[in-house]
Design an enzyme around this catalytic site. Sequence first.
Site, PDB file in Angstrom:
ATOM      1  N   ASP A  20       0.823  -1.224   0.000  1.00 43.70           N
ATOM      2  CA  ASP A  20       0.000   0.000   0.000  1.00 43.70           C
ATOM      3  C   ASP A  20       0.854   1.270   0.000  1.00 43.70           C
ATOM      4  OD1 ASP A  20      -2.467  -1.564   0.327  1.00 43.70           O
ATOM      5  OD2 ASP A  20      -1.765  -1.879   2.378  1.00 43.70           O
ATOM      6  N   HIS A  48      -4.118  -1.784  -6.594  1.00 46.17           N
ATOM      7  CA  HIS A  48      -3.351  -0.676  -7.165  1.00 46.17           C
ATOM      8  C   HIS A  48      -4.345   0.425  -7.516  1.00 46.17           C
ATOM      9  CE1 HIS A  48       0.175  -3.388  -7.897  1.00 46.17           C
ATOM     10  NE2 HIS A  48      -0.812  -4.262  -7.843  1.00 46.17           N
TER      11      HIS A  48
END
Length: 444
Positions: A20, A48
Amino acid sequence: MQAASKAGHNVVVVGTQWGDEGKGKVVDWLTDHAAAVVRFQGGHNAGHTLVIKGKKTALQLIPSGVMRDGVACYIGNGVVVDPAHLLGEIERLEAAGVEVRSRLFISESCPLILPFHVEVDKAREALRESSGAGKIGTTGKGIGPAYEDKVARRALRVQDLKHPDRFAKKLRDLLELHNFVLQGFLKAEALEFPPIFDHAMNVAEQLKPMLADVGVRIHETNLAGGSVLFEGAQGTLLDIDHGTYPYVTSSNCVAGNAAAGSGVGPDKLHYILGITKAYTTRVGSGPFPTELPMDEPGTVGHHLSTVGQERGTVTGRPRRCGWLDAAAMKRSILINGLTGLCITKLDVLDGLTEIKMGVGYELDGRRIDILPLDADEIVACKPVYESFPGWTGSTVGTTRWDDLPLNARRYLERVQEVIGAPIDMVSTGPDREHTILLRHPYQG
């Protein structure tokens, strides 16, 4: 797409924390200089998020380069593929006007994620929780069980979809094994053969035109002068070998796996870019030395969580938040052989009166300066911090280093000094234009 500044110059993008970190945005930005983007590990457990002209797009399995016209997208052999999810992702993108099928190429060697992998994954987590052992924190998408079949040399691969009789035989054997585990050990229901087989044969017809020898295609792209971008998923500290085991993912997330997971030699990995948040987050269970409490409004942890919008792209779970851990970063730099760093989400620190960075730990009465390998030792670590004055000015959308507040520059300079790797890029917002470039990975 602009021409690459150096023929056949390839860049690997990896996360240096627990995932992340903002890799998707950086990959999208770098794709201007790439002829192809490759995913080389993980599965659809990786989220993503791209923001282009204010519009947010979430990808899980398809490379982030899909948002750039004319860029080829490869799914390498190191990725485990859930065919139903992949087709769903393709359909969502194409419904939004993004051409996918003519540009997406899938390695025939990818292991398949099938329904029994998902059921085993979920049942195991439920059993861990009910027994008091504690969850690992998987996404429940069958990633781990699929990789287990790969290592045990019994996996069904994408190439098997081309041969119905072979697929049926292997599926029966594999289903028998997993049903035995589901019923006998996990106290869950068995799955039936016909719906799994029928669905697989249906998706096979849609996937066949996209199957390819990805390693050869990458090699040919380089020979023709095109540059390739290798897009890592998750983060180094979740790596199956080098992460905070057992609180890790089931694949190798480090730069070295870009070669093995896509079918090329390590000589094709020319520049390694590590992506690092200006603070630290983690989803799920596992040790986190610099973690901060997040529940109380007005605290730093609450600020990082809310201003940073820290929720998992795939699971929606809130991410745990804390200060940047430079000692953990040192481990990532060592493992990946990083050429340079991109610091993301600097703007989230705007407005804090004090900023801290973990520079080491106290463990059993001694000072250590790099993240230990043993998860129990990491739990016992007490972080050692350096403090910095914050800044009141906004960094959002800044594109020049000299335009950053002085204290922001001083913070980043100290980060660079402590971890021992140069900062080549800084992200100051979610949009691709919100980027400060100090050294270009395709020109450095």
